[in-house]
Design a protein around this motif. Structure first.
Motif, mmCIF file in Angstrom:
data_model
loop_
_atom_site.group_PDB
_atom_site.id
_atom_site.type_symbol
_atom_site.label_atom_id
_atom_site.label_comp_id
_atom_site.label_asym_id
_atom_site.label_seq_id
_atom_site.Cartn_x
_atom_site.Cartn_y
_atom_site.Cartn_z
ATOM 1 N N GLY A 8 0.816 -1.215 0.000
ATOM 2 C CA GLY A 8 0.000 0.000 0.000
ATOM 3 C C GLY A 8 0.843 1.255 0.000
ATOM 4 O O GLY A 8 2.075 1.191 -0.090
ATOM 5 N N LEU A 9 0.170 2.378 0.081
ATOM 6 C CA LEU A 9 0.860 3.672 0.143
ATOM 7 C C LEU A 9 0.280 4.456 1.314
ATOM 8 O O LEU A 9 -0.932 4.648 1.401
ATOM 9 C CB LEU A 9 0.643 4.437 -1.162
ATOM 10 N N PHE A 10 1.162 4.884 2.206
ATOM 11 C CA PHE A 10 0.722 5.557 3.431
ATOM 12 C C PHE A 10 1.101 7.037 3.321
ATOM 13 O O PHE A 10 2.286 7.374 3.197
ATOM 14 C CB PHE A 10 1.413 4.886 4.624
ATOM 15 N N HIS A 83 -5.430 2.319 16.124
ATOM 16 C CA HIS A 83 -5.738 2.758 14.757
ATOM 17 C C HIS A 83 -4.856 2.029 13.735
ATOM 18 O O HIS A 83 -5.326 1.556 12.701
ATOM 19 C CB HIS A 83 -5.526 4.286 14.697
ATOM 20 N N LEU A 84 -3.557 1.925 14.058
ATOM 21 C CA LEU A 84 -2.640 1.262 13.115
ATOM 22 C C LEU A 84 -2.956 -0.227 12.998
ATOM 23 O O LEU A 84 -2.979 -0.782 11.892
ATOM 24 C CB LEU A 84 -1.179 1.454 13.558
ATOM 25 N N GLU A 85 -3.206 -0.861 14.152
ATOM 26 C CA GLU A 85 -3.436 -2.308 14.131
ATOM 27 C C GLU A 85 -4.741 -2.680 13.443
ATOM 28 O O GLU A 85 -4.804 -3.685 12.743
ATOM 29 C CB GLU A 85 -3.448 -2.869 15.571
ATOM 30 N N THR A 86 -5.794 -1.880 13.682
ATOM 31 C CA THR A 86 -7.120 -2.295 13.202
ATOM 32 C C THR A 86 -7.518 -1.671 11.866
ATOM 33 O O THR A 86 -8.388 -2.192 11.189
ATOM 34 C CB THR A 86 -8.218 -1.956 14.247
ATOM 35 N N VAL A 87 -6.903 -0.554 11.495
ATOM 36 C CA VAL A 87 -7.319 0.136 10.262
ATOM 37 C C VAL A 87 -6.166 0.263 9.259
ATOM 38 O O VAL A 87 -6.270 -0.210 8.119
ATOM 39 C CB VAL A 87 -7.881 1.548 10.581
ATOM 40 N N VAL A 88 -5.056 0.864 9.682
ATOM 41 C CA VAL A 88 -4.024 1.252 8.712
ATOM 42 C C VAL A 88 -3.245 0.039 8.191
ATOM 43 O O VAL A 88 -3.124 -0.145 6.964
ATOM 44 C CB VAL A 88 -3.070 2.309 9.323
ATOM 45 N N ARG A 89 -2.709 -0.789 9.092
ATOM 46 C CA ARG A 89 -1.904 -1.931 8.599
ATOM 47 C C ARG A 89 -2.732 -2.872 7.724
ATOM 48 O O ARG A 89 -2.251 -3.282 6.645
ATOM 49 C CB ARG A 89 -1.278 -2.693 9.768
ATOM 50 N N PRO A 90 -3.971 -3.237 8.137
ATOM 51 C CA PRO A 90 -4.768 -4.104 7.257
ATOM 52 C C PRO A 90 -4.999 -3.464 5.884
ATOM 53 O O PRO A 90 -4.941 -4.153 4.854
ATOM 54 C CB PRO A 90 -6.089 -4.278 8.021
ATOM 55 N N ALA A 91 -5.257 -2.151 5.854
ATOM 56 C CA ALA A 91 -5.499 -1.479 4.564
ATOM 57 C C ALA A 91 -4.239 -1.503 3.704
ATOM 58 O O ALA A 91 -4.297 -1.766 2.493
ATOM 59 C CB ALA A 91 -5.953 -0.045 4.803
ATOM 60 N N LEU A 92 -3.086 -1.240 4.314
ATOM 61 C CA LEU A 92 -1.830 -1.248 3.537
ATOM 62 C C LEU A 92 -1.555 -2.660 3.005
ATOM 63 O O LEU A 92 -1.089 -2.825 1.871
ATOM 64 C CB LEU A 92 -0.664 -0.759 4.404
ATOM 65 N N LYS A 93 -1.867 -3.665 3.809
ATOM 66 C CA LYS A 93 -1.670 -5.063 3.363
ATOM 67 C C LYS A 93 -2.534 -5.385 2.153
ATOM 68 O O LYS A 93 -2.129 -6.144 1.282
ATOM 69 C CB LYS A 93 -2.045 -6.026 4.494
ATOM 70 N N ARG A 94 -3.725 -4.778 2.111
ATOM 71 C CA ARG A 94 -4.608 -5.000 0.953
ATOM 72 C C ARG A 94 -4.132 -4.211 -0.260
ATOM 73 O O ARG A 94 -4.698 -4.328 -1.342
ATOM 74 C CB ARG A 94 -6.042 -4.535 1.272
ATOM 75 N N GLY A 95 -3.150 -3.334 -0.066
ATOM 76 C CA GLY A 95 -2.626 -2.538 -1.182
ATOM 77 C C GLY A 95 -3.295 -1.186 -1.323
ATOM 78 O O GLY A 95 -3.155 -0.518 -2.351
ATOM 79 N N ALA A 129 4.097 3.048 19.844
ATOM 80 C CA ALA A 129 2.791 3.025 19.169
ATOM 81 C C ALA A 129 2.902 2.547 17.726
ATOM 82 O O ALA A 129 2.036 1.823 17.238
ATOM 83 C CB ALA A 129 2.157 4.414 19.199
ATOM 84 N N THR A 130 3.951 2.956 17.024
ATOM 85 C CA THR A 130 4.015 2.697 15.578
ATOM 86 C C THR A 130 4.820 1.460 15.206
ATOM 87 O O THR A 130 4.690 0.959 14.091
ATOM 88 C CB THR A 130 4.666 3.876 14.828
ATOM 89 N N GLN A 131 5.686 1.014 16.140
ATOM 90 C CA GLN A 131 6.591 -0.093 15.808
ATOM 91 C C GLN A 131 7.314 0.194 14.493
ATOM 92 O O GLN A 131 7.525 -0.707 13.679
ATOM 93 C CB GLN A 131 5.804 -1.421 15.707
ATOM 94 N N GLY A 132 7.635 1.454 14.273
ATOM 95 C CA GLY A 132 8.439 1.833 13.109
ATOM 96 C C GLY A 132 7.657 2.098 11.836
ATOM 97 O O GLY A 132 8.272 2.354 10.790
ATOM 98 N N LEU A 133 6.329 2.035 11.869
ATOM 99 C CA LEU A 133 5.580 2.297 10.627
ATOM 100 C C LEU A 133 5.621 3.786 10.279
ATOM 101 O O LEU A 133 5.145 4.633 11.025
ATOM 102 C CB LEU A 133 4.114 1.839 10.744
#
Ligand code: TMP
Length: 212
Positions: A8-10, A83-95, A129-133
């Motif tokens: 994905g693109l953040f 927010h990162l665990e439930t919304v952002v990371r899953p969305a980035l994984k989907r591209g 919070a971000t674990q480096g994201l």
């Protein structure tokens, strides 16, 4: 645009109050929909149900009005992690392309720059919070404080949510955003937030499309 390690693109939109970033985020999302990519719009503090609840507590509950900078930062970090665990990371994984209204540069600008929290504490709360994201691109909307003040006063119909803060508070916020941009020019793009809306939308959309 597949640059994030997960495909994905953040992208984050940053700047002081009244800079127009939230309006631009919506306009850019609308412009990008025609690309066929999944576009997610979100924000911090907030962005997930739990983080939105923490946001309301932080920004609206009178009991939190005088919360100290470390406690404020920790509350923001708790919401950010969810927010990162439930919304952002899953969305980035989907591209997906994730357009986020504020992210860690705001923690630097507000908790470090304006509120005086130490660099070490800001590093710690961001890292845990971000674990480096990190974002791939961050747009920093820059506007002189007087112009920003006029905008938010008009928007809030005379009720100035930030009237408790003097100009030096907003100047510190602005200075730290610009410092962040100087330190990481490959990630940050500083935008002249006084430009016409359509011009800014076109600039930002073009920049994002470069990552195809
Ligand atoms: P907003 O006005 O853009 O919705 O942002 C809400 C407030 O949250 C704004 O005053 C800045 C503040 N904030 C922080 O203090 N630290 C942070 O890390 C973030 C993301 C926002």
């Amino acid at each position: 645009m597949p640059v994030n390690s997960s495909g994905g693109l953040f992208v984050s939109f940053e700047g002081g109050e009244g800079c127009g970033k939230s309006t631009q985020l919506k306009a850019v999302a609308a412009a990008l929909h025609s690309t066929g990519r999944e576009i997610i719009t979100t924000r911090e503090p907030g962005g997930s149900p739990a983080a939105e609840a923490l946001r309301r507590t932080l920004l609206e509950d009178p009991a939190c009005r005088d919360l100290n900078p470390l406690a404020t930062g920790l509350l923001i970090a708790a919401g950010r992690h969810d927010h990162l665990e439930t919304v952002v990371r899953p969305a980035l994984k989907r591209g997906a392309v994730v357009l986020c209204d504020r992210y860690v540069d705001s923690t630097w600008a507000y908790q470090y720059g304006a509120d005086g929290l130490s660099k070490e504490n800001v590093h710690s709360i961001i890292n845990v919070a971000t674990q480096g994201l990190k974002t791939n691109i961050t747009f920093i909307f820059d506007l002189p404080v007087a112009a920003a003040r006029a905008r938010w006063q008009a928007r809030d119909h005379g009720h100035d949510r930030y009237e408790g803060y003097d100009d030096s508070y907003h100047e510190r916020v602005r200075a730290v955003f610009l410092e962040r941009a100087r330190a990481e020019p490959e990630r940050c793009r500083v935008l002249d937030a006084s430009l016409p809306r359509e011009t800014l939308t076109a600039q930002i959309t073009a920049e994002i499309l470069k990552w195809r």
